[in-house]
Scaffold this active site. Structure first.
Site: not given
Ligand SMILES: Cc1ncc(COP(=O)(O)O)c(C=O)c1O
Length: 405
Positions: A187, A192, A338
């Site tokens: 992601s 991130h 936070e």
């Molecule tokens: C473990 C995990 N999978 C999937 C996602 C989904 O990513 P996105 O927010 O880019 O859709 C996240 C979000 O951070 C996540 O923490």
């Protein structure tokens, strides 16, 4: 908030990269996305990287590719059970539900909040042959040990897909997290390790899965496949642009996201270095106290690259930890720091699951996930943090640990 969980993170060079795409007029998926995909594949050390519009879409596309490959037998069939951790993100779980698989929850360990493979083995044994896949999350910047994961999947004949959405830049045994098994999702959401604002993608060494992902992200089209000419052989040249060879969605990224990804990826070593330094400094303050920085065992030099510190995960140890968690969170909030729960907490306690099926086990069977819910929380570890913010974090934590002890 003086120390927020996330930061906007766009620098002048990133905005210039976006602007140059806007000025070029090439807005929809094209050369910039392709260039970013090549850079990501090279960074991760995998053969292919297919970019999509989010990490959630990357998970969805991966599962779709395993259920309906165009050139081989399905890797998974509807009704198959797939192991997932009880501390999870919703969009790790939902693609399995949406596409007819059975997410089968397994408790996590308290070392790094990843799926517990001893509990996973017990779950496999109890379901007598119906568990066919495993979809671990590499949590919060911690790569699951590569050889152990690979051996586990092989010994149990499981399809392995990895959710690395929180752990870009983390390593195990000299490899990036997620380079074993069929594929891995990433992601680039705005808080991130690198960002494309929204965005994500799948890394894989399997050329057929990569081709299917290229179709799946774009309506099922043949256009972006490496094997498209073989599909087009018996079709007139005018029709070949409208040849659909798989199921699909429209989950394509835009060119500005590709351009931003290129600009961000250039600086990922620096971003990761800052995140590790923040973790190191915070650990120096809390070590030996009731407030444990989860994953701090990976801060030593030998393992320097193993953790990429998405956020700072804390766990309160000892007795009455849920009461202490309340005190700690309130204290931090008041100081302008936070906090948030660890992902969704014990996912079995989320109401959405009960609405799907009454068969999901009670959250109380997942003891460690419940401990994480009751005694854990997260603080930001962003590479944008100023020296003032880091010092505020250090001094507030210093006071907090003496209050808790
Ligand atoms: C473990 C995990 N999978 C999937 C996602 C989904 O990513 P996105 O927010 O880019 O859709 C996240 C979000 O951070 C996540 O923490």
């Amino acid at each position: 908030m003086r120390v927020p969980l996330a930061s906007t993170q766009l620098r002048k060079k990133d905005i210039a990269a976006i602007n140059s795409v806007l000025e070029s007029g090439n807005l929809t998926m094209g050369e910039k996305v392709k260039e970013f995909e090549m850079a990501m594949a090279s960074y991760l050390g995998v053969k292919h990287f297919v970019m999509v519009n989010s990490g959630s879409s990357a998970n969805l596309a991966m599962v779709e590719a395993l259920l309906r490959p165009t050139n081989s037998k399905p890797y998974l069939l509807p009704g198959d059970r797939v192991l997932v951790p009880a501390i999870a993100w919703p969009t790790t779980i939902w693609p399995l539900v949406q596409l007819g698989l059975k997410p089968t929850f397994v408790d996590v360990n308290l070392k790094d909040f990843a799926i517990d493979l001893v509990a996973a083995q017990e779950t496999i044994d109890s379901f007598q042959g119906s568990v066919k896949g495993i979809f671990p999350i590499h949590p919060l910047g911690a790569a699951i040990k590569r050889s152990i994961l690979e051996e586990f999947a092989q010994a149990n004949q499981l399809v392995l897909i990895n959710d690395v959405c929180e752990s870009l830049g983390s390593f195990s045994e000299g490899h990036h997290a997620g380079d074993v098994g069929s594929a891995a999702s990433f992601s680039f959401y705005f808080s991130h390790h690198i960002t494309t604002m929204e965005g994500g993608g799948v890394g894989t060494n399997d050329s057929q899965i990569a081709d299917d992902l290229r179709s799946i992200r774009s309506h099922g089209w043949s256009r972006d496949r490496t094997d498209k000419t073989s599909w087009e052989e018996n079709v007139s040249p005018t029709d070949s642009k409208f040849l659909f060879v798989s199921t699909g969605y429209n989950i394509r990224p835009m060119e500005i996201q590709g351009a931003l990804g290129i600009s961000q990826l250039e600086d990922i070593p620096e971003f990761l270095k800052i995140r590790r330094e923040i973790a190191f400094r915070v650990h120096s303050v809390v070590k030996g106290s009731r407030l444990e920085l989860v994953g701090s065992n990976k801060l030593d030099l030998e393992n320097e690259r193993s953790h990429s510190w998405m956020l700072l995960p804390f766990l309160l140890n000892g007795s009455k930890t849920n009461k202490l968690r309340e005190i700690a969170v309130e204290y931090l909030q008041k100081a302008g720091i936070e906090t948030r729960p660890v992902l969704t907490g014990n996912f079995l306690a989320q109401p959405s699951l009960r609405r799907i099926s009454a068969d999901f086990p009670s959250p109380k069977f997942f003891k460690n996930a419940s401990i994480v819910s009751e005694s854990g929380f997260l603080i930001g570890a962003h590479h944008d943090m100023s020296e003032y913010q880091i010092e505020l974090l250090e001094s507030t934590l210093e006071k907090l640990v003496s209050l808790l002890d």
